[in-house]
Design a protein around this motif. Structure first.
Motif, short mmCIF file in Angstrom:
data_model
loop_
_atom_site.label_atom_id
_atom_site.label_comp_id
_atom_site.label_asym_id
_atom_site.label_seq_id
_atom_site.Cartn_x
_atom_site.Cartn_y
_atom_site.Cartn_z
N PHE A 1 5.06 -93.36 54.82
CA PHE A 1 3.82 -93.06 55.57
C PHE A 1 4.14 -92.83 57.04
CE2 PHE A 1 -0.12 -93.15 53.28
CZ PHE A 1 0.25 -93.64 52.04
N ASN B 1 -3.51 -90.22 60.70
CA ASN B 1 -3.70 -88.84 60.25
C ASN B 1 -4.88 -88.70 59.28
OD1 ASN B 1 -3.26 -86.15 59.96
ND2 ASN B 1 -1.34 -86.32 58.84
N LYS C 1 -4.00 -80.30 47.18
CA LYS C 1 -3.64 -81.72 47.30
C LYS C 1 -2.90 -81.93 48.60
CE LYS C 1 -2.58 -82.47 42.64
NZ LYS C 1 -1.55 -82.85 41.70
N ASN C 2 -3.15 -83.07 49.27
CA ASN C 2 -2.35 -83.34 50.46
C ASN C 2 -1.21 -84.29 50.10
OD1 ASN C 2 -3.60 -85.83 50.35
ND2 ASN C 2 -5.16 -85.25 51.82
N LEU C 3 -0.35 -84.53 51.09
CA LEU C 3 0.84 -85.34 50.84
C LEU C 3 0.46 -86.76 50.38
CD1 LEU C 3 3.78 -84.60 51.04
CD2 LEU C 3 3.84 -85.51 53.33
N ARG C 4 -0.66 -87.24 50.92
CA ARG C 4 -1.16 -88.57 50.54
C ARG C 4 -1.43 -88.64 49.04
NH1 ARG C 4 -3.93 -89.55 55.38
NH2 ARG C 4 -3.49 -91.65 56.11
N VAL D 1 8.32 -85.30 48.93
CA VAL D 1 8.25 -86.58 48.22
C VAL D 1 9.51 -86.79 47.39
CG1 VAL D 1 6.92 -87.93 46.56
CG2 VAL D 1 5.74 -86.47 48.19
N LEU E 1 1.08 -83.62 36.99
CA LEU E 1 -0.22 -84.17 37.41
C LEU E 1 -0.95 -83.16 38.29
CD1 LEU E 1 0.92 -87.79 38.25
CD2 LEU E 1 -0.58 -87.16 36.39
N GLN F 1 1.98 -76.39 48.06
CA GLN F 1 2.06 -77.50 47.13
C GLN F 1 3.52 -77.86 46.79
OE1 GLN F 1 -1.05 -78.70 46.27
NE2 GLN F 1 0.07 -80.44 45.50
N LYS G 1 5.22 -79.82 49.56
CA LYS G 1 4.81 -81.23 49.61
C LYS G 1 5.54 -82.03 48.55
CE LYS G 1 0.23 -79.95 50.98
NZ LYS G 1 -1.05 -79.62 50.40
N GLU H 1 6.37 -89.39 57.20
CA GLU H 1 5.88 -88.10 56.69
C GLU H 1 4.38 -87.87 56.86
OE1 GLU H 1 7.92 -85.89 55.76
OE2 GLU H 1 9.75 -87.02 55.41
N ILE H 2 3.58 -88.93 56.82
CA ILE H 2 2.13 -88.73 56.85
C ILE H 2 1.53 -89.05 58.21
CG2 ILE H 2 -0.08 -89.44 55.83
CD1 ILE H 2 1.49 -89.88 53.18
N VAL I 1 -0.28 -86.75 46.68
CA VAL I 1 0.97 -86.65 45.91
C VAL I 1 1.64 -88.03 45.85
CG1 VAL I 1 3.23 -85.53 45.75
CG2 VAL I 1 1.27 -84.23 46.56
N PHE I 2 1.62 -88.75 47.00
CA PHE I 2 2.23 -90.08 47.03
C PHE I 2 1.48 -91.05 46.11
CE2 PHE I 2 2.28 -94.41 48.66
CZ PHE I 2 3.64 -94.68 48.59
N TYR I 3 0.15 -91.00 46.15
CA TYR I 3 -0.67 -91.87 45.30
C TYR I 3 -0.35 -91.63 43.82
CZ TYR I 3 -3.72 -94.06 48.76
OH TYR I 3 -4.21 -94.83 49.78
N GLU I 4 -0.14 -90.36 43.47
CA GLU I 4 0.21 -90.03 42.08
C GLU I 4 1.60 -90.56 41.73
OE1 GLU I 4 -0.41 -85.86 41.96
OE2 GLU I 4 -2.55 -86.08 41.58
N LEU I 5 2.48 -90.52 42.71
CA LEU I 5 3.85 -91.00 42.49
C LEU I 5 3.87 -92.49 42.17
CD1 LEU I 5 6.97 -90.37 42.69
CD2 LEU I 5 6.80 -91.16 45.03
N LEU J 1 5.59 -85.79 37.89
CA LEU J 1 4.74 -85.64 39.09
C LEU J 1 4.16 -84.24 39.17
CD1 LEU J 1 3.90 -87.28 41.61
CD2 LEU J 1 5.80 -86.25 42.82
#
Lengths: 320, 352
Positions: free
Chosen positions: A26, B295, A2-5, B10, B27, B3, B6, A29-30, A7-11, B24
């Motif tokens: 964004f 990005n 998973k990328n940071l994006r 967050v 998931l 992982q 990351k 961090e992204i 993880v954010f979407y899940e958050l 989190l």
């Protein structure tokens, strides 16, 4: 992975976030940072500077080419070659720069042969030209041991073999020739396997991936033709068939060794395509199209399920 | 990046509670890698080809009304299947049903009403596909169906005004969506669900129109009126987007020195003016900047290729002799190298 994006979407499903806060995340961090942009502009300016200057010089000589004396023409390329070799041995450059310099030297060897052929009208065809280039560049490639250069060298060797096939009347069957080409191209995969066995280090994925894709396409075309035209029409076609199957089996085996699902996907797609070809030849009626459709549907679904499971399992094991 | 690292980033940024962090972390369900999605897409289209080919070769269904109804039926099955939270394994079937449904619908409709535009019913199906389905690949294909139908409509009515306006709108939308991802997905929960397919389809459509529009207008100069003026308007809007992204980048650098900022924008404006005739080069620069900014690695590779192609065309189309072209290229190269040395000096000054 998973990328940071992601993880954010899940958050966003778990926590209520303010729009400004999200945009801030964004940006910080992204998205590309100040440092990333500095590197981007620095490399872009350098690449554009060298690129424009190089192309400009080539165009300049191209415009005045006819007016130049033959010694000037050869001398120009020759001195560029010597200059690049001197640069390679200077200790002040980093290893990366040196590898780039040796890459340019290899290209200049080809240019020198081309200019030589043009001036003296040697009567050499494209095969002779690429063969000479491949032979004389080999030493450089071997010494530098730079993977991108090896990749380019494989491309050069394949081009030479293509012209050998097109321009020289060979006393061997087409299938035997192309099987030899695939055998040659499968050497990096074999080398990588031996390296894993003895040093636990494989060759990098980006180097092997294009070679594997080309090999799988070649093998599929060879076996496909054998299937369509049947074994009996060409002598030694069974040899190519057995080699092709062995190669695909080895690719499967290698994929499990390095835990890389894309090699499995390639080999499996090739097997399904060949199976569909066999069905077209075997049934030889309109119904075969429907059967092929069903086979693709079922096999692709099974393949995707297997690949997803393997991917999850292998990434879970490696922890990335 | 690992992982856990990351997740920690967050957690630290949003000050998550232990409970939220645990949720989190739970998931863990990962989405399929991109190449698996590509396999699904290709396999789905092959299956569609086989089914449609079989139907037409065997002449199994002869009446267009029945073909149209079967097409709509398959489309409905796609919607129904994609709403059920099934695994990625079923994607090949869903994509093949969708593609077959649309193909049969188009064939049936064209046979019944050959003189009525097919684009409007297709747009309607596309909108339904976006709203009703929950599958990202089908949503992406629906968006492509909508944008593709609009482009075909533009070609059919031979209206360069329509095509140019459409290109301008999608250029602005695409730039906004790339840069304001965070704001967009938080402000609108529905947009969050369709954000990735919408962005990718907008990006691909813009690239297609930017690269295909110019040659088409060139070949049909007599048919399309005001083509020159409209091409300039398109290029100016693209240049505005480039300036917009450069302003965003300038904020990141936080340059307080006003003359430096003025000099920077002066150089940018001169460059943009010099290349204002090349639509492809402008779009190449815009997308290269925007995809690097946001990005997005795969769109970045596509943008880089577009930039190289645009650059090649720009110099190739120049009405100059080889000698002048070479001198121009050499001076551009020297200019870039000076800029490189300048930035290198600035960087080492900052590092000190």
């Amino acid at each position: 992975m998973k990328n940071l994006r992601s993880v954010f979407y899940e958050l966003t499903d778990i926590k209520k976030i303010q729009a400004s806060e999200a945009q801030n995340f964004f940006e910080k961090e992204i998205f590309a940072s100040k440092f990333d942009w500095q590197q981007f502009f620095r490399w872009a300016f350098l690449a554009c500077g060298i690129g424009f200057l190089g192309v400009g010089i080539v165009f300049f000589f191209a415009y005045n080419w006819d007016a130049l004396h033959k010694f000037v023409k050869l001398g120009l390329i020759g001195s560029l070659l010597v200059f690049s070799i001197i640069l390679y041995f200077l200790p002040k450059f980093s290893e990366q720069i040196k590898q780039l310099i040796i890459k340019v030297s290899c290209l200049l060897i080809g240019v020198l042969f081309a200019v030589f052929g043009q001036i003296y009208q040697t009567g050499a065809n494209a095969f002779d030209f690429f063969l000479a280039w491949s032979i004389f560049a080999f030493l450089w490639v071997l010494i530098s041991n730079f993977l991108p250069l090896w990749l380019l060298y494989f491309f050069l060797v394949n081009t030479t073999l293509y012209f050998l096939f097109k321009q020289v009347n060979l006393p061997v069957e087409d299938f035997v020739f192309f099987t030899f080409v695939v055998f040659l191209n499968s050497l990096p995969l074999l080398v990588s396997y031996i390296r894993i066995k003895y040093t636990k280090k494989e060759l990098t994925y980006w180097f092997l991936a294009p070679i594997t894709i080309a090999n799988t396409v070649f093998i599929s075309v060879i076996i496909g033709f054998i299937i369509i035209d049947s074994f009996n029409d060409f002598p030694y076609s069974w040899l190519a068939f057995i080699f092709g199957i062995c190669y695909l089996a080895f690719q499967f085996f290698y994929a499990f060794q390095v835990k890389q699902v894309s090699y499995i996907a390639l080999a499996a797609i090739s097997v399904v395509a060949l199976f569909c070809m066999k069905i077209i030849v075997f049934i030889d009626s309109e119904e075969s199209i429907l059967i092929i459709g069903i086979i693709i549907l079922v096999s692709a679904s099974i393949l995707i399920k297997t690949l997803i499971n393997l991917n999850k399992k292998w990434h879970h094991e490696t922890g990335v | 990046m690992k992982q856990e690292y990351k997740l920690k980033k967050v957690v630290d940024f949003f000050n998550l509670t232990e409970n939220e962090t645990e949720l989190l972390d739970q998931l863990k369900e990962e989405k399929a890698p991109l190449f698996i999605k590509i396999i699904s897409l290709i396999a789905g289209f092959f299956v569609n080809l086989c089914f449609v080919g079989f139907l037409f070769i065997t002449n199994l269904i002869e009446t267009p009304e029945v073909i149209l109804i079967i097409g709509l039926l398959l489309f409905s099955i796609t919607v129904w299947l994609s709403r059920k939270n099934l695994s990625e394994t079923i994607n090949v079937a869903i994509i093949s049903f969708f593609a077959t449904g649309i193909s049969l619908f188009v064939y049936g409709y064209m046979d019944i009403n050959p003189n009525i535009y097919i684009e409007f019913p297709l747009i309607l199906l596309g909108v339904l596909g976006v709203i009703l389905t929950k599958n990202n690949i089908i949503q992406f294909l629906s968006f492509i169906l909508i944008f593709g139908s609009l482009i075909v409509f533009g070609y059919e009515i031979t209206s360069v005004l329509f095509l140019s306006l459409f290109l301008i709108i999608i250029t602005f939308s695409c730039s906004y969506l790339f840069v304001y991802e965070g704001t967009t997905i938080i402000k609108n929960t529905y947009l969050k669900k369709i954000y990735r397919p919408l962005l990718l389809s907008l990006f691909l459509t813009t690239i297609y129109l930017a690269s295909a529009n110019a040659p088409i207008i060139y070949f049909y100069q007599d048919t399309f009126e005001y083509h020159n003026l409209l091409t300039h308007i398109v290029n100016v809007s693209c240049a505005i987007c480039i300036l917009f992204i450069l302003i965003k980048i300038q904020y990141k650098f936080q340059i307080a020195n006003q003359p430096k900022v003025f000099l920077f924008y002066l150089i940018v404006t001169i460059i943009l003016y010099l290349i204002s005739n090349s639509t492809l080069l402008l779009y190449g620069i815009l997308f290269l900047l925007i995809t690097y900014y946001s990005n997005n690695s795969i769109p970045l590779v596509i943008s880089f290729l577009l930039f190289l192609y645009g650059l090649f065309l720009f110099y190739y189309d120049m009405n100059l002799s080889l000698l002048y072209k070479s001198l121009l290229l050499i001076s551009t190269g020297i200019l870039f190298l000076i800029l490189f040395l300048f930035t290198k000096k600035q960087l080492s000054h900052e590092e000190l």
